[in-house]
Scaffold this active site. Structure first.
Site, PDB file in Angstrom:
ATOM      1  NE  ARG A 192      -2.431   1.124   3.563  1.00 32.25           N
ATOM      2  CZ  ARG A 192      -3.109   0.855   4.699  1.00 32.25           C
ATOM      3  NH1 ARG A 192      -4.448   0.634   4.430  1.00 32.25           N
ATOM      4  NH2 ARG A 192      -2.466   0.826   5.661  1.00 32.25           N
TER       5      ARG A 192
ATOM      6  CD  GLU B 279     -12.278   5.095   4.927  1.00 33.78           C
ATOM      7  OE1 GLU B 279     -11.809   4.165   5.410  1.00 33.78           O
ATOM      8  OE2 GLU B 279     -11.757   5.834   4.278  1.00 33.78           O
TER       9      GLU B 279
ATOM     10  NE  ARG C 191       3.134  27.858   0.753  1.00 39.14           N
ATOM     11  CZ  ARG C 191       2.211  28.060   0.054  1.00 39.14           C
ATOM     12  NH1 ARG C 191       2.443  28.867  -1.121  1.00 39.14           N
ATOM     13  NH2 ARG C 191       0.911  27.787  -0.126  1.00 39.14           N
TER      14      ARG C 191
ATOM     15  CG  HIS D 236       0.307  25.486  -4.860  1.00 30.26           C
ATOM     16  ND1 HIS D 236       0.729  26.810  -4.423  1.00 30.26           N
ATOM     17  CD2 HIS D 236      -0.974  25.144  -4.212  1.00 30.26           C
ATOM     18  CE1 HIS D 236      -0.007  27.145  -3.674  1.00 30.26           C
ATOM     19  NE2 HIS D 236      -1.021  26.422  -3.320  1.00 30.26           N
TER      20      HIS D 236
ATOM     21  CE  LYS E 172      -2.393   4.269   6.610  1.00 30.27           C
ATOM     22  NZ  LYS E 172      -3.529   4.949   7.390  1.00 30.27           N
TER      23      LYS E 172
HETATM   24  C1  PLP Z   1      -9.545   6.403   6.803  1.00 31.95           C
HETATM   25  C2  PLP Z   1      -8.893   4.992   7.347  1.00 31.95           C
HETATM   26  N1  PLP Z   1      -9.566   4.049   7.043  1.00 31.95           N
HETATM   27  C3  PLP Z   1      -9.191   2.686   7.157  1.00 31.95           C
HETATM   28  C4  PLP Z   1      -8.003   2.641   8.173  1.00 31.95           C
HETATM   29  C5  PLP Z   1      -7.683   1.315   8.521  1.00 31.95           C
HETATM   30  O1  PLP Z   1      -6.674   0.822   7.751  1.00 31.95           O
HETATM   31  P1  PLP Z   1      -5.562  -0.425   8.193  1.00 31.95           P
HETATM   32  O2  PLP Z   1      -6.614  -1.692   8.472  1.00 31.95           O
HETATM   33  O3  PLP Z   1      -4.788  -0.684   7.084  1.00 31.95           O
HETATM   34  O4  PLP Z   1      -4.975   0.157   9.361  1.00 31.95           O
HETATM   35  C6  PLP Z   1      -7.291   3.792   8.488  1.00 31.95           C
HETATM   36  C7  PLP Z   1      -6.124   3.541   9.277  1.00 31.95           C
HETATM   37  O5  PLP Z   1      -5.278   4.391   9.374  1.00 31.95           O
HETATM   38  C8  PLP Z   1      -7.642   4.914   7.937  1.00 31.95           C
HETATM   39  O6  PLP Z   1      -6.981   6.092   8.408  1.00 31.95           O
END
Ligand code: PLP
Length: 302
Positions: free
Chosen positions: A58, A185, A105, A107, A152
């Site tokens: 990931r 989520e 700086r 963008h 992420k």
């Molecule tokens: C927005 C979000 N969703 C889901 C998760 C769970 O992900 P994982 O199971 O990989 O920790 C996280 C973990 O940081 C998150 O920030």
């Protein structure tokens, strides 16, 4: 300086291991100026890095999605290993952050500049362990996040505001609902529900993070023959859910027994939730046998 008020967090900043409170980045770091960075949160359990191969995949995906300059991942792995060896914990969280560059700086991406890599290691006491048995409470909150939640990224203000609202309500998490009524989520975890006897979770798309724990739980649900649909719930489905739980690296499979102060079904962790929580614990024990020890990481064991 680490004071008696700050927990002992060990940092590895661009390869230099030092107390986190003493590590310094430039004010021109794009992580600081723009939130132009990505991260992973990994858990060390009994001296083994949990689901580490999935976390590296990931991390690599996030780097590619944001077109970062090349990052030497084998060097990063060996730095994780060295930092863990210095920290000496058996149970810890390992936070890995990479920001794009340090540059004047502007963008658009800079032409030159090396990514900044940061590893933070901290003892993990699993304070919420009892909640995996008893269940926890959550609130609902508007999903204020951007259109690429599948990356992420360290841009986390939507999640920060939701988590703060949950904390003020005495809850562990916030269930995020978009303006159009779609439940996505949680602020920092994935969400599952049982509705009409079927396990439900939002499908993988840019509205949610592809959670590592979510992925494992879906594999376990398939093995256990639990019927599952990758289809988002809507706000109006929530009062009808028969079970609710969240998943994350640090919380694992956590039953949710109240939502906005109302009981979820009978207010106890439901049968599919308990089955998956226990199956996940068994999966972890098996994973520990498969995973090389933290000390073995820089020997290329991964
Ligand atoms: C927005 C979000 N969703 C889901 C998760 C769970 O992900 P994982 O199971 O990989 O920790 C996280 C973990 O940081 C998150 O920030």
């Amino acid at each position: 300086m680490i004071t008696s008020h700050s927990p002992a967090i060990l940092a590895c900043l661009n390869g230099v291991i030092q107390p986190a409170a003493e590590a310094r980045v430039s004010v021109l770091d794009r992580g600081f100026l723009f939130g132009d960075g990505i991260y992973e949160m990994v858990r060390l359990s009994n001296g083994r890095l949990h689901a580490i191969d999935r976390h590296w995949r990931r991390l690599d995906r996030s780097l590619k999605a944001l077109e970062f300059p090349p990052v030497n991942l084998s060097l990063l792995r060996s730095r994780v290993s060295q930092t863990l060896a210095v920290a000496g914990h058996r149970d810890a969280t390992v936070y890995i952050q990479i920001s794009r560059a340090t540059a004047p700086r502007a963008h658009a991406f800079p032409v030159d500049g090396e990514p900044t890599t940061l590893i933070l290691v901290q003892h993990f006491g699993d304070e919420k362990a009892h909640l995996r048995q008893a269940g926890a409470g959550v609130i609902t909150f508007t999903d204020l996040r951007w259109a690429r939640c599948d990356i992420k990224s360290i841009n986390l203000l939507g999640s920060v505001l939701a988590a703060e609202a949950a904390k003020r309500a005495g809850c562990v998490e916030a269930v995020l609902i978009r303006e159009d009524g779609v439940v996505t989520e949680c602020a920092h975890s994935s969400l599952f529900a049982v509705l009409d006897g079927v396990l439900r979770t939002h499908p993988l798309d840019p509205r949610i993070l592809p959670g590592v724990t979510r992925e494992i739980v879906l594999e376990l649900a398939a093995e256990l023959g639990i019927p599952c649909r990758h289809k988002a719930l809507r706000r109006e489905d929530l009062p009808q859910v028969e079970e609710l739980f969240l998943t994350s690296t640090t919380a694992r499979v956590l039953p949710l027994v109240t939502l906005d102060g109302q009981r979820v079904a009978d207010g106890k962790p439901g049968p599919f939730t308990r089955q998956l929580r226990d199956a996940f614990a068994a999966w972890e024990r098996a994973d520990e046998q498969r995973t090389p020890s933290a000390e073995g990481l820089d020997a290329g064991a991964l």
